[in-house]
Scaffold this active site. Structure first.
Site, PDB file in Angstrom:
ATOM      1  N   ASP A 182      42.022  46.025  48.849  1.00  0.00           N
ATOM      2  CA  ASP A 182      41.521  46.475  47.552  1.00  0.00           C
ATOM      3  C   ASP A 182      40.359  47.457  47.713  1.00  0.00           C
ATOM      4  O   ASP A 182      39.333  47.108  48.287  1.00  0.00           O
ATOM      5  CB  ASP A 182      41.041  45.250  46.763  1.00  0.00           C
ATOM      6  N   SER A 231      37.774  41.738  38.756  1.00  0.00           N
ATOM      7  CA  SER A 231      37.405  43.120  38.537  1.00  0.00           C
ATOM      8  C   SER A 231      36.095  43.173  37.743  1.00  0.00           C
ATOM      9  O   SER A 231      35.183  42.410  38.042  1.00  0.00           O
ATOM     10  CB  SER A 231      38.560  43.750  37.763  1.00  0.00           C
ATOM     11  N   HIS A 237      44.018  44.041  44.646  1.00  0.00           N
ATOM     12  CA  HIS A 237      43.035  43.751  43.593  1.00  0.00           C
ATOM     13  C   HIS A 237      43.286  42.376  42.946  1.00  0.00           C
ATOM     14  O   HIS A 237      44.343  42.131  42.397  1.00  0.00           O
ATOM     15  CB  HIS A 237      43.136  44.858  42.546  1.00  0.00           C
TER      16      HIS A 237
END
Ligand SMILES: *[C@@H]1O[C@H](CO)[C@@H](O)[C@H](O)[C@H]1NC(C)=O
Ligand SMILES: *[C@@H]1O[C@H](CO)[C@@H](O)[C@H](O)[C@H]1NC(C)=O
Ligand SMILES: *[C@@H]1O[C@H](CO)[C@@H](O)[C@H](O)[C@H]1NC(C)=O
Ligand SMILES: *[C@@H]1O[C@H](CO)[C@@H](O)[C@H](O)[C@H]1NC(C)=O
Ligand SMILES: *[C@@H]1O[C@H](CO)[C@@H](O)[C@H](O)[C@H]1NC(C)=O
Ligand SMILES: *[C@@H]1O[C@H](CO)[C@@H](O)[C@H](O)[C@H]1NC(C)=O
Length: 506
Positions: free
Chosen positions: A444, A193, A469
């Site tokens: 994602d 991320s 994710h």
């Protein structure tokens, strides 16, 4: 990670502060979206449901350290230091030259990222690696000005990705200098991320600190891609989650508007959704819709193939589970439709079975530093987001930079520099760099800003079929799809290749 975009229709009856928030913004965190109702900017300290799910709660042993870190790496007037937290495990480390896997902490408590990055724990033994998890400044315990850190713009001034990267580079140098045997240990940056963006950028900006980087679900191009991509991926997930699923969600916004036009309707909605605070006004309804929207986004992000407790405790393939409640004919009445929606959101908010009511001020974990991310998106991390209601299942909301900027100014007294991220990190053309893996899951939403095609032999993209994710960074699990098992193996192969490369150039 954060973004905002303007809400198309605003109501004149909203109070001026609420109107500011509600007309101006949707912030999107890499883990969660904050919308107008949350913009009072109270840090969300969220009550957690606790249910034990084995795959998320292996017992980890690490030691916690605090490193004296410069508050300002780039100027000389502010000469203070602060304690940067990092976690370390060396039980499998081969003392002479074994690699260091270095997690570049993102916007939250580093212990939480440590707990949710099982991949590093799974591969430590095979690689003979030391594990280090470094906390990002202004999150968790790493506060440059202690409890005052968030108290004013002057103290917040040192919350930037550049300072955080410098922290990591300085810490790596210190670790190598101070830990006997570590001088020759090659360091590999790993992150997911925003942490994945930092891992990639650490390799780009400080190539002598790390020999390579694994940037998982890292949308380094979210600053420059078309604004609609993110929500299109969310919609695609729900379209494939079940028959009529995204189209029923798409119809729900008007249904909410219709029902909430009367006082009796507001009451019905509040009861149907078992809301902790009943809806009373138009701004509550905005907040309610924003909360629904956040819920769908979060579900898309954490659509993992097994039970997990990342943002919330959830069943396996939660999007499919949600969609079982939304299969009906698209001709049903508004109330029937919203009844389905209320069952669907309970998959997210009440899988544990212990929610007494649904709280529209809560969507995700309290381990994330919401306020810090607001600030970062109001300065450097400007990610345009929009919806059009045609290519996605949401209400049309164009991107409105000016409104975003005004909101930032009102909240923090600063305005975003919208081109800075592109200038400082290079935009599309990163071909001069090397040794970075960009992994992305096709479920994602953040893949919309990720590097999904390899750029060169050593800037490689890996797409994970059926991956949400940063699935690859999680622990091995018996329900893992073949794609992620292969991805992890390939990532380790690259690590080994980089380590050999580094050894041959010593
Ligand atoms: C709802 O969430 C907010 C924000 O976390 C919290 O302050 C409030 O107490 C919660 N309300 C209830 C009834 O749990
Ligand atoms: C830091 O700055 C203060 C005031 O600006 C000064 O008094 C002090 O000597 C400086 N300390 C160091 C180590 O440079
Ligand atoms: C991390 O996991 C440990 C158990 O291994 C637990 O005690 C701790 O509360 C967790 N920390 C966070 C922030 O999730
Ligand atoms: C989905 O909606 C269509 C159109 O409204 C309807 O004909 C169909 O029966 C629905 N599918 C299911 C599985 O209910
Ligand atoms: C959550 O689930 C439990 C168990 O099924 C149920 O008793 C409770 O009413 C649910 N809470 C909400 C807010 O729906
Ligand atoms: C990208 O950057 C490299 C050098 O860093 C340069 O050689 C190349 O021409 C650039 N490509 C484009 C399309 O700008």
């Amino acid at each position: 990670m954060g973004v905002m975009f303007s809400h198309g229709q605003s109501s004149d009856s909203l109070s001026s502060t609420m109107r500011l928030s509600c007309t101006a913004v949707f912030f999107i965190s890499i883990f969660f979206i904050i919308s107008c109702h949350a913009l009072a900017l109270k840090p969300q300290l969220l009550g957690r449901h606790t249910i034990k799910i084995s795959s998320d709660h292996r017992s980890l042993s690490y030691r916690t350290f605090y490193f004296d870190q410069q508050i300002d790496h780039f100027g000389f007037l502010e000469n203070g230091t602060f304690k940067q937290r990092y976690l370390l495990n060396d039980q499998h480390w081969h003392k002479e030259g074994g690699p260091i896997l270095f997690y570049t902490g993102n916007e939250g408590d580093i212990a939480w990222f440590c707990n949710n990055t099982g991949f590093m724990w799974d591969v430590a033994e095979e690689l003979g690696a030391m594990l280090v998890f470094a906390e990002h400044r202004y999150y968790g315990e790493s506060m440059p000005f202690g409890e005052e850190s968030y108290s004013n713009a002057k103290y917040l001034n040192y919350l930037t990705s550049e300072q955080a990267l410098a922290d990591f580079a300085v810490l790596i140098k210190a670790l190598k200098g101070n830990i006997p045997g570590a001088q020759k240990s090659p360091v590999i940056a790993i992150g997911g991320s925003y942490g994945g963006m930092l891992a990639a950028w650490l390799r780009m900006k400080y190539p002598s600190a790390v020999i390579g980087a694994l940037a998982s679900s890292a949308p380094i191009w979210q600053f420059i891609v078309p604004c609609g991509g993110f929500y299109q991926v969310v919609t695609r997930d729900f379209t494939s989650g079940g028959v009529n699923c995204s189209s029923n969600i798409g119809r729900s916004w008007k249904a909410v508007d219709g029902i909430s036009a009367t006082g009796e309707g507001l009451q019905w909605l509040s009861q149907e959704f078992a809301l902790c605070s009943p809806l009373k006004s138009l701004e509550d309804v905005y907040g309610f819709k924003a909360w629904l929207q956040e819920t769908w986004v979060n579900l898309a992000m954490v659509d993992y193939p097994y039970e997990a407790d990342f943002l919330q405790p959830l069943p396996r393939w939660p999007v499919k589970e949600v969609c079982t409640h939304l299969r009906f004919d698209t001709g049903v009445s508004d109330k029937q439709l919203l009844h389905g929606i209320s069952q669907a959101v309970r998959v997210y908010y009440n899988y544990s079975g212990d929610a007494l009511c649904l709280n529209t001020s809560q969507t995700a974990t309290g381990n994330l530093g919401i306020l810090g991310w607001f600030y970062q998106s109001c300065t450097e991390m400007v990610m345009p987001m929009c919806t059009d209601g045609i290519n996605d299942m949401f209400e049309p909301q164009p991107w409105n930079f000016q409104a975003f900027s005004d909101e930032c100014f009102a909240q923090f007294g600063v305005r975003p520099r919208k081109d800075w991220a592109k200038i400082v990190y290079g935009g599309r053309n990163i071909s001069a760099h090397s040794n970075i893996i960009f992994s992305n899951g096709d479920l994602d939403p953040w893949m919309s800003g990720g590097v999904t095609k390899s750029i060169s032999e050593s800037l490689v993209a890996i797409m994970i079929d059926g991956g949400a994710h940063h699935l690859d960074l999680r622990y091995n699990n018996e329900y893992d799809p073949e794609s992620v098992i292969k991805t992890r193996a390939l990532e380790v192969q690259y690590f080994i290749k980089w380590i050999k490369q580094a050894a041959s150039t010593l």
